[in-house]
Motif scaffolding. Structure first.
Motif, PDB file in Angstrom:
ATOM      1  N   SER A  46      -7.099  40.695  98.707  1.00  0.00           N
ATOM      2  CA  SER A  46      -6.179  41.817  98.569  1.00  0.00           C
ATOM      3  C   SER A  46      -5.000  41.414  97.689  1.00  0.00           C
ATOM      4  N   ILE A  47      -4.782  42.196  96.628  1.00  0.00           N
ATOM      5  CA  ILE A  47      -3.744  41.894  95.647  1.00  0.00           C
ATOM      6  C   ILE A  47      -2.773  43.067  95.576  1.00  0.00           C
ATOM      7  N   ASN A  48      -1.488  42.787  95.677  1.00  0.00           N
ATOM      8  CA  ASN A  48      -0.476  43.826  95.524  1.00  0.00           C
ATOM      9  C   ASN A  48      -0.280  44.136  94.041  1.00  0.00           C
ATOM     10  N   PHE A  49      -0.175  45.414  93.716  1.00  0.00           N
ATOM     11  CA  PHE A  49       0.110  45.758  92.327  1.00  0.00           C
ATOM     12  C   PHE A  49       1.245  46.754  92.267  1.00  0.00           C
ATOM     13  N   MET A  50       1.866  46.833  91.100  1.00  0.00           N
ATOM     14  CA  MET A  50       3.043  47.674  90.898  1.00  0.00           C
ATOM     15  C   MET A  50       2.624  48.868  90.047  1.00  0.00           C
ATOM     16  N   PRO A  51       2.484  50.056  90.660  1.00  0.00           N
ATOM     17  CA  PRO A  51       2.021  51.237  89.905  1.00  0.00           C
ATOM     18  C   PRO A  51       2.845  51.523  88.657  1.00  0.00           C
ATOM     19  N   ASN A  52       4.150  51.287  88.737  1.00  0.00           N
ATOM     20  CA  ASN A  52       5.012  51.592  87.597  1.00  0.00           C
ATOM     21  C   ASN A  52       4.871  50.584  86.462  1.00  0.00           C
ATOM     22  N   ALA A  53       4.078  49.508  86.702  1.00  0.00           N
ATOM     23  CA  ALA A  53       3.837  48.515  85.661  1.00  0.00           C
ATOM     24  C   ALA A  53       2.534  48.765  84.922  1.00  0.00           C
ATOM     25  N   VAL A  54       1.745  49.739  85.383  1.00  0.00           N
ATOM     26  CA  VAL A  54       0.449  50.024  84.763  1.00  0.00           C
ATOM     27  C   VAL A  54       0.606  51.182  83.795  1.00  0.00           C
ATOM     28  N   TYR A  55       0.459  50.896  82.499  1.00  0.00           N
ATOM     29  CA  TYR A  55       0.583  51.946  81.497  1.00  0.00           C
ATOM     30  C   TYR A  55      -0.733  52.717  81.349  1.00  0.00           C
ATOM     31  N   ASN A  56      -1.809  51.988  81.214  1.00  0.00           N
ATOM     32  CA  ASN A  56      -3.138  52.580  81.065  1.00  0.00           C
ATOM     33  C   ASN A  56      -4.097  51.774  81.925  1.00  0.00           C
ATOM     34  N   PRO A  57      -4.649  52.358  82.993  1.00  0.00           N
ATOM     35  CA  PRO A  57      -5.464  51.565  83.921  1.00  0.00           C
ATOM     36  C   PRO A  57      -6.675  50.896  83.274  1.00  0.00           C
ATOM     37  N   GLU A  58      -7.286  51.535  82.294  1.00  0.00           N
ATOM     38  CA  GLU A  58      -8.456  50.944  81.647  1.00  0.00           C
ATOM     39  C   GLU A  58      -8.071  49.732  80.805  1.00  0.00           C
ATOM     40  N   HIS A  59      -6.926  49.787  80.159  1.00  0.00           N
ATOM     41  CA  HIS A  59      -6.473  48.656  79.363  1.00  0.00           C
ATOM     42  C   HIS A  59      -5.901  47.547  80.245  1.00  0.00           C
ATOM     43  N   CYS A  60      -5.095  47.963  81.226  1.00  0.00           N
ATOM     44  CA  CYS A  60      -4.354  46.984  82.019  1.00  0.00           C
ATOM     45  C   CYS A  60      -5.236  46.211  83.000  1.00  0.00           C
TER      46      CYS A  60
ATOM     47  N   ALA B 170       9.217  53.564  94.610  1.00  0.00           N
ATOM     48  CA  ALA B 170       9.131  54.986  94.307  1.00  0.00           C
ATOM     49  C   ALA B 170       8.152  55.210  93.162  1.00  0.00           C
ATOM     50  N   VAL B 171       7.192  56.091  93.375  1.00  0.00           N
ATOM     51  CA  VAL B 171       6.198  56.392  92.355  1.00  0.00           C
ATOM     52  C   VAL B 171       6.792  57.408  91.382  1.00  0.00           C
ATOM     53  N   ARG B 172       6.874  57.037  90.123  1.00  0.00           N
ATOM     54  CA  ARG B 172       7.508  57.901  89.139  1.00  0.00           C
ATOM     55  C   ARG B 172       6.614  59.079  88.749  1.00  0.00           C
ATOM     56  N   ASP B 173       5.307  58.878  88.829  1.00  0.00           N
ATOM     57  CA  ASP B 173       4.369  59.907  88.397  1.00  0.00           C
ATOM     58  C   ASP B 173       3.150  59.848  89.312  1.00  0.00           C
ATOM     59  N   THR B 174       3.075  60.746  90.287  1.00  0.00           N
ATOM     60  CA  THR B 174       1.964  60.733  91.240  1.00  0.00           C
ATOM     61  C   THR B 174       0.633  60.925  90.527  1.00  0.00           C
ATOM     62  N   GLY B 175       0.610  61.785  89.513  1.00  0.00           N
ATOM     63  CA  GLY B 175      -0.621  62.012  88.765  1.00  0.00           C
ATOM     64  C   GLY B 175      -1.119  60.741  88.097  1.00  0.00           C
ATOM     65  N   HIS B 176      -0.193  59.950  87.586  1.00  0.00           N
ATOM     66  CA  HIS B 176      -0.560  58.677  86.963  1.00  0.00           C
ATOM     67  C   HIS B 176      -1.149  57.733  88.003  1.00  0.00           C
ATOM     68  N   LEU B 177      -0.548  57.692  89.190  1.00  0.00           N
ATOM     69  CA  LEU B 177      -1.057  56.826  90.248  1.00  0.00           C
ATOM     70  C   LEU B 177      -2.448  57.276  90.692  1.00  0.00           C
ATOM     71  N   VAL B 178      -2.657  58.571  90.792  1.00  0.00           N
ATOM     72  CA  VAL B 178      -3.982  59.092  91.129  1.00  0.00           C
ATOM     73  C   VAL B 178      -4.997  58.621  90.093  1.00  0.00           C
TER      74      VAL B 178
END
Length: 257
Positions: free
Chosen positions: A91-105, A132-140
């Protein structure tokens, strides 16, 4: 430490991301199945080289190096866990606000998994409600991308963060980790029992596994078992171990079928 592993993509570098230049390693804290006493997963937790706390590393994270730090956490967790011979989920913690593009990152993570022959279907990615999630759609989009690759996802610190039930509805993660603020003292607190019991029942109805974290007392562990919660984590079972995998609960815990 990360020699030979690509830790950032061109797209994210072009956004002004700077390298995280502080070395760190990992401690691991097991997540147990309370009924069998077996390890369900090992959670990777950042630690400075030699000695110290997670804060000694995290205090150096800034807006400009957040992406690089997130990438290094992923690759280092896989590298250290593989060196230690892990044979469970990681299990790895990740920072949603650090992911610009999930396929690239995700590419550095996949490269690390390939290099260390780590099965990607054993990876769990946790994100915390404390950020705080800046963009719920991005996290989805991130969660859906990870799910398509066979990764599991988890909401950490559930019940003590920013989003709550709305995020649970939007994301439908594989696991919900109930925050320690709701878990500690549950044995003697009827209100906590009702709240945690309701979260458990809701998640079961939605097909989501429930895990309780921050358990420090035997009575609380027993109360959680009575509520039907199977996955547990906390000092009562095992503390985080610096560059070491704990494979069984500490003395005093007896598994019940």
């Amino acid at each position: 430490m990360f020699q030979g592993l690509k830790t950032e993509c061109t797209a994210c570098s072009s956004r002004g991301s700077q390298a995280f230049r502080h070395d760190f390693t990992m401690a691991f804290q097991p997540i147990f199945d309370i009924n069998s006493g077996k390890v369900f997963a090992q959670e990777a937790l950042v630690r400075p080289i030699g000695d110290g706390s997670a804060w000694d590393v995290i205090k150096h994270v800034t807006e400009t190096n957040r992406y690089s730090f997130d990438q290094k956490c992923r690759t280092q967790a896989i590298a250290v866990a593989s060196r230690l011979g892990i044979d469970t989920r990681l299990s790895i913690n990740f920072m949603p606000n650090a992911v610009y593009n999930p396929e690239h990152c995700i590419q550095a993570t996949l490269q690390a998994a390939e290099r260390y022959a780590f099965p990607t279907d054993r990876l769990i990615f946790e994100f915390t409600e404390a950020e705080a999630v800046r963009d719920t759609g991005h996290l989805v989009g991130i969660v859906e991308s990870y799910r398509a690759r066979g990764f599991m996802t988890a909401i950490d610190d559930f019940g003590a963060g920013y989003a709550g039930l709305g995020l649970l509805c939007d994301l439908h993660p594989d696991i919900v980790k109930i925050d320690m603020a709701l878990v500690r003292g549950i044995a003697g607190d009827p209100r906590r029992r009702k709240i945690v019991g309701a979260i458990h029942d809701l998640c079961v109805d939605l097909g989501i596994a429930v895990m309780a974290e921050g358990i420090e007392e035997a009575a609380d562990a027993d109360a959680l078992r009575e509520l039907g919660i199977k996955l547990v984590q906390g000092f009562y079972f095992a503390r985080p171990a610096y560059e070491r995998l704990i494979l069984s609960p500490e003395a005093g815990f007896s598994a019940k079928a």
